[in-house]
Design a protein around this motif. Sequence first.
Motif, short mmCIF file in Angstrom:
data_model
loop_
_atom_site.label_atom_id
_atom_site.label_comp_id
_atom_site.label_asym_id
_atom_site.label_seq_id
_atom_site.Cartn_x
_atom_site.Cartn_y
_atom_site.Cartn_z
N ILE A 91 27.99 25.60 32.82
CA ILE A 91 26.83 24.90 32.28
C ILE A 91 26.95 24.91 30.77
O ILE A 91 26.89 25.97 30.14
N ALA A 92 27.16 23.74 30.19
CA ALA A 92 27.28 23.64 28.74
C ALA A 92 25.91 23.31 28.16
O ALA A 92 25.26 22.35 28.59
N ILE A 184 27.60 37.99 24.43
CA ILE A 184 28.21 36.89 23.66
C ILE A 184 29.23 36.15 24.50
O ILE A 184 29.24 34.92 24.55
N GLY A 185 30.14 36.89 25.14
CA GLY A 185 31.20 36.26 25.92
C GLY A 185 31.83 37.24 26.88
O GLY A 185 31.40 38.40 26.98
N GLU A 202 32.06 28.66 22.87
CA GLU A 202 32.98 27.60 23.30
C GLU A 202 33.69 27.92 24.60
O GLU A 202 34.37 27.07 25.16
N GLY A 203 33.56 29.15 25.11
CA GLY A 203 34.17 29.52 26.38
C GLY A 203 35.65 29.86 26.25
O GLY A 203 36.23 29.81 25.16
N LEU A 228 45.35 37.81 27.36
CA LEU A 228 43.94 37.40 27.53
C LEU A 228 43.32 38.29 28.59
O LEU A 228 43.88 38.42 29.69
N VAL A 229 42.18 38.90 28.28
CA VAL A 229 41.44 39.69 29.27
C VAL A 229 40.05 39.09 29.44
O VAL A 229 39.36 38.80 28.45
N LYS A 230 39.66 38.89 30.69
CA LYS A 230 38.30 38.43 31.02
C LYS A 230 37.64 39.47 31.92
O LYS A 230 38.26 39.95 32.87
N CYS A 231 36.40 39.82 31.61
CA CYS A 231 35.69 40.79 32.46
C CYS A 231 34.20 40.50 32.44
O CYS A 231 33.70 39.80 31.56
N THR A 232 33.51 41.04 33.42
CA THR A 232 32.06 40.87 33.47
C THR A 232 31.42 41.64 32.31
O THR A 232 31.95 42.64 31.83
#
Length: 295
Positions: A91-92, A184-185, A202-203, A228-232
Amino acid sequence: MTIEQSDGAHRLGPGDRFALIAGSGRLPLSVAEGLAKAGTPPFVLIVGGQGVDPEAYAAYEHQTRTLEEIGDLVAFLKSRGVTHVVMAGGIAGRPEIRKIKWRVGLLAFLPKLFFALMTGDNALLSTLVRHLEQRGLKVVGAHTILPDLLAQPGVMTRTKPKTSDQRDIAAAHEAALAIGRLDIGQAAIAIGGRAVALEGVEGTDGLLERTIGLRNNGRIAAKKRGVLVKCTKPGQELRADLPTIGPRTIEDAHKAGLSGVAVEAGRAFVLEFGKTIELADSLGLFIVGLKDKRP
C-alpha cells in the motif's frame, strides 16, 4: 479449511467467508489462489490507487475501493457475508483525511486513526486490525494460508555465504531491527561489516535502487559483496505486512552487487519460491533464513 493461529487452530464453518484486502504485488494473488484451492474462494477488496489490475481477480467476486472509503469498511464487508479478513500486498501512501468518507460508526475510531496516521506503518496496521476485530471480524495472517511460501531456516540456495558475508548479515540484521523499533522500515544493507543503507518510506525496491546508485557513484568503496537483510519490526503485528522477497528482489540485489539476501525464517515470504531460489543460484546469490534474535 483449518487455520493455525497463536491462539490455536481454527476451522472455518460453512457460514464463514474470507475477504482479501488486496494491495499491489504478487502476494495477494497467491493468497487468493491459496484460499480458492482450500475451497474458500475470497471476496477480494482491491485497494484503489495501487496500480492493481482488477482483471487479475476476475475469477473472484471483487470490488475496488479507495483508502478514503474506510468509513464504512466493516459494514460493507459484513454486507458481503464476510467473517474473516486477510490483508496482503503493498500500500503506497495513506488516506487523505479531508477526503475520508466519515460514518457515524467510525467516530469512536477517529482519535486512534489520527494518531496512527502520524506514526509508522506498523502502528497504522495494528490499529486497523484491532478496529476490525473489535467489530466482529476475525483477522488472519497471510502466512497461515501460505505456509509453503515462508522462508525456511538456514541456507535455502546451493550458493552459501562466506565468513565475510556472515559479518554483513549480522550488521544488517542489527540495523534492520533498530529502524524497526522506530517503525521506519524492515530492511538494511551492510557491506564490509557495517550498515551502509537503511530502508525508508520508499520500500525495499527503493533501498536497492539507492544502493545501486551509491555503488555506481563510488560512494561505496567495495565494488562487490554485501547483504540485504529483511526482518519483522520488534512488536510488529504479524497478521499484516510480513517482509517479502521475490525474483525482483534477487535481480535488484544482483544489480547492486550484493552477495545475498537474508530474511527471518518463518516470518518472511519468498514469493514464487522455487523460481526465486533458482534465480538466486543462477546469479550466484545466497538466500538465508535467520533465527529470530529477539528474546
